[in-house]
Enzyme design. Structure first.
Site, PDB file in Angstrom:
ATOM      1  N   ALA A  43       0.757  -1.302  -0.336  1.00 47.89           N
ATOM      2  CA  ALA A  43       0.091  -0.202  -0.004  1.00 47.89           C
ATOM      3  C   ALA A  43       0.651   1.207   0.270  1.00 47.89           C
ATOM      4  O   ALA A  43       1.717   1.499   1.143  1.00 47.89           O
ATOM      5  CB  ALA A  43      -0.868  -0.034   1.478  1.00 47.89           C
TER       6      ALA A  43
ATOM      7  N   TYR B  55       8.556  10.465  -4.098  1.00 46.31           N
ATOM      8  CA  TYR B  55       7.977   9.309  -4.042  1.00 46.31           C
ATOM      9  C   TYR B  55       9.524   8.267  -3.919  1.00 46.31           C
ATOM     10  O   TYR B  55       9.667   7.161  -2.506  1.00 46.31           O
ATOM     11  CB  TYR B  55       8.011   8.979  -5.742  1.00 46.31           C
ATOM     12  CG  TYR B  55       7.469   7.440  -5.903  1.00 46.31           C
ATOM     13  CD1 TYR B  55       6.425   7.167  -5.315  1.00 46.31           C
ATOM     14  CD2 TYR B  55       8.392   6.981  -6.630  1.00 46.31           C
ATOM     15  CE1 TYR B  55       6.535   5.177  -5.212  1.00 46.31           C
ATOM     16  CE2 TYR B  55       8.121   5.395  -6.894  1.00 46.31           C
ATOM     17  CZ  TYR B  55       7.161   5.203  -5.969  1.00 46.31           C
ATOM     18  OH  TYR B  55       7.232   3.624  -6.864  1.00 46.31           O
TER      19      TYR B  55
HETATM   20  N1  LIG Z   1       3.289   0.146 -10.222  1.00 45.50           N
HETATM   21  C1  LIG Z   1       4.860   0.089 -10.490  1.00 45.50           C
HETATM   22  O1  LIG Z   1       5.380  -0.267 -12.271  1.00 45.50           O
HETATM   23  C2  LIG Z   1       5.111  -0.055  -9.672  1.00 45.50           C
HETATM   24  C3  LIG Z   1       7.385  -0.103  -9.350  1.00 45.50           C
HETATM   25  C4  LIG Z   1       7.830   0.117  -8.195  1.00 45.50           C
HETATM   26  C5  LIG Z   1       7.222  -0.289  -7.630  1.00 45.50           C
HETATM   27  N2  LIG Z   1       6.170  -0.043  -7.046  1.00 45.50           N
HETATM   28  C6  LIG Z   1       5.299  -0.378  -5.890  1.00 45.50           C
HETATM   29  O2  LIG Z   1       4.054  -0.890  -5.978  1.00 45.50           O
HETATM   30  C7  LIG Z   1       3.600  -0.863  -4.913  1.00 45.50           C
HETATM   31  C8  LIG Z   1       1.702  -1.110  -5.573  1.00 45.50           C
HETATM   32  O3  LIG Z   1       1.400  -0.660  -6.688  1.00 45.50           O
HETATM   33  P1  LIG Z   1       0.593  -0.180  -7.613  1.00 45.50           P
HETATM   34  O4  LIG Z   1       0.835  -0.389  -9.213  1.00 45.50           O
HETATM   35  O5  LIG Z   1      -0.224  -1.400  -7.361  1.00 45.50           O
HETATM   36  O6  LIG Z   1      -0.218   1.247  -6.766  1.00 45.50           O
HETATM   37  P2  LIG Z   1      -1.852   0.802  -6.378  1.00 45.50           P
HETATM   38  O7  LIG Z   1      -1.889   1.881  -6.521  1.00 45.50           O
HETATM   39  O8  LIG Z   1      -2.837  -0.031  -8.138  1.00 45.50           O
HETATM   40  O9  LIG Z   1      -1.995  -0.212  -5.859  1.00 45.50           O
HETATM   41  C9  LIG Z   1      -2.021  -0.018  -4.228  1.00 45.50           C
HETATM   42  C10 LIG Z   1      -2.981   0.190  -3.284  1.00 45.50           C
HETATM   43  O10 LIG Z   1      -2.840   0.332  -1.804  1.00 45.50           O
HETATM   44  C11 LIG Z   1      -4.100   0.633  -1.134  1.00 45.50           C
HETATM   45  N3  LIG Z   1      -3.793   2.012  -0.463  1.00 45.50           N
HETATM   46  C12 LIG Z   1      -2.889   3.021  -0.709  1.00 45.50           C
HETATM   47  N4  LIG Z   1      -2.446   4.198   0.272  1.00 45.50           N
HETATM   48  C13 LIG Z   1      -3.259   3.034   1.359  1.00 45.50           C
HETATM   49  C14 LIG Z   1      -3.617   3.656   2.930  1.00 45.50           C
HETATM   50  N5  LIG Z   1      -2.996   4.165   3.163  1.00 45.50           N
HETATM   51  N6  LIG Z   1      -3.652   2.423   3.402  1.00 45.50           N
HETATM   52  C15 LIG Z   1      -5.082   1.014   3.213  1.00 45.50           C
HETATM   53  N7  LIG Z   1      -4.544   0.979   1.624  1.00 45.50           N
HETATM   54  C16 LIG Z   1      -3.617   2.274   0.884  1.00 45.50           C
HETATM   55  C17 LIG Z   1      -4.439   1.624  -2.641  1.00 45.50           C
HETATM   56  O11 LIG Z   1      -5.719   1.546  -2.570  1.00 45.50           O
HETATM   57  C18 LIG Z   1      -4.770   0.633  -3.754  1.00 45.50           C
HETATM   58  O12 LIG Z   1      -5.265  -0.620  -4.135  1.00 45.50           O
HETATM   59  C19 LIG Z   1       3.407   0.430  -4.387  1.00 45.50           C
HETATM   60  O13 LIG Z   1       3.892   0.789  -3.417  1.00 45.50           O
HETATM   61  C20 LIG Z   1       4.604   1.331  -5.688  1.00 45.50           C
HETATM   62  O14 LIG Z   1       5.413   2.179  -4.891  1.00 45.50           O
HETATM   63  C21 LIG Z   1       4.580   0.087  -7.595  1.00 45.50           C
END
Ligand SMILES: NC(=O)c1ccc[n+]([C@@H]2O[C@H](COP(=O)([O-])OP(=O)(O)OC[C@H]3O[C@@H](n4cnc5c(N)ncnc54)[C@H](O)[C@@H]3O)[C@@H](O)[C@H]2O)c1
Length: 321
Positions: free
Chosen positions: A73, A140
């Site tokens: 999250a 970030y």
């Molecule tokens: N998508 C990418 O390419 C990528 C690359 C590097 C790192 N990441 C990391 O992977 C993780 C997931 O990414 P994603 O693309 O699935 O993002 P996403 O936005 O689809 O998923 C994030 C989830 O976290 C929940 N959330 C956010 N803040 C919250 C809080 N304070 N309390 C409860 N729930 C909360 C949201 O509702 C959502 O379901 C993130 O931490 C992101 O930084 C993603």
């Protein structure tokens, strides 16, 4: 193992939950749905709690008593983090501390954190090893790096084995799991290219004068199914030393134009490309050296050729029409 997956209804989290279940673990989702939809939970238990609600998070741990945590999250946009840095320090660093408090009260064995290639910032190294200088260019990446450090430093006194997984560019969708990528707004390249073709809208490519083979930026695309399996392997790697951060990528780069060509081949037509100015802070190349993860847990990407990733992303996008 019973595993609490924060952000488990998000794009990557939904895949990690299903990967854990396929490997016979027992995922429980903690997500307040601020950036996702309830349907993504499928039949998995969902605790609709915000990380900021410390008492709520502690209560969830008291009821479920997980042995593992996968903490996905967070807030995920580099651009938004520059406009609203406080949100990123609050959600990606401060809010995560309620999880550590819950772990202190209801001990867990293993804690995996979703980190990012953005912790490296601009680097000339390619591929990038974990030992590269950490110099994030936006809140970030800085907030993610700060939580990595907080986790690794707190873990020993909490009796936790910690690991941070630095994802490169997560992409694609698992064809058997019925979930895929739909961020709002969508900033990631592959869904944007698909949408440009489908909606007949021009695609903006930011810069074609980078020092790469075709002038457009190169990134390391990793299939979400491979990401999910990396989590399972690290969670199960009981011999792993605590406090390590691992790159999760393929070791090869794909340029923006190569992604566009792959989508064009898959859909039989390509978007109209408009070249815009470079975006400040975009490195020319970001490619992982994934050898540490391969040597220490035996994980390598299996589904991350650009054509397999694009095929799965298009199939998933078409299934929603
Ligand atoms: N998508 C990418 O390419 C990528 C690359 C590097 C790192 N990441 C990391 O992977 C993780 C997931 O990414 P994603 O693309 O699935 O993002 P996403 O936005 O689809 O998923 C994030 C989830 O976290 C929940 N959330 C956010 N803040 C919250 C809080 N304070 N309390 C409860 N729930 C909360 C949201 O509702 C959502 O379901 C993130 O931490 C992101 O930084 C993603």
């Amino acid at each position: 193992m019973k595993v609490m997956v924060t952000g488990g209804t998000g794009y990557i989290g939904a895949h990690v939950v299903r990967g854990l279940a396929e490997a016979k673990h027992e995922p429980i989702i903690l997500d307040d749905l601020r950036a996702s939809k309830r349907e993504r939970a499928g039949s998995f238990p969902l605790e609709e709690v915000a990380l900021e609600d410390t008492a709520g998070v502690v209560d969830v741990f008291a009821r479920h008593r997980p042995e593992g945590v996968v903490h996905l999250a967070g807030s995920i946009s580099v651009g938004e983090s520059v406009r609203d840095p406080d949100l990123y320090w609050q959600n990606n660093l401060a809010a995560g501390s309620s999880l550590l408090l819950a772990c202190a009260l209801h001990p867990v064995k293993t804690f995996l954190f979703s980190s990012t290639a953005a912790v490296y910032g601009n680097t000339d190294l390619s591929p990038i090893p974990e030992t590269a200088k950490l110099q994030p260019t936006a809140p970030y990446g800085s907030s993610k790096l700060a939580f990595e450090r907080l986790l690794h430093r707190s873990a020993p006194s909490l009796g936790i084995r910690s690991a941070a997984l630095r994802y490169f560019n997560a992409a694609g969708a698992n064809p058997n799991w019925g979930v895929g990528e739909d961020h709002e707004p969508e900033e990631h390249l592959i869904p944007r290219v698909i949408a440009s073709v489908v909606n007949d809208k021009p695609l903006h490519v930011f810069g074609d004068d980078y020092p790469t083979h075709d002038g457009t930026c190169e990134r390391d695309y990793i299939h979400v199914t491979d990401l999910a399996s990396a989590h399972v392997k690290v969670l199960e790697g009981q011999h792993l030393e605590s406090g390590q951060s691992f790159n999760v990528g393929t070791g090869s780069g794909t340029s923006v134009m190569q992604v566009i060509d792959s989508v064009g081949r898959r859909l039989g037509r390509s978007p109209i490309v408009e070249i815009s100015e470079r975006r400040p802070g975009d490195p020319a190349t970001l490619v992982a050296d994934p050898s540490a993860l391969s040597q220490q847990v035996g994980w390598t990407a299996q589904h991350s050729s650009i054509d397999e990733i694009v095929d799965s992303a298009v199939t998933w996008a078409q299934s929603r029409d």
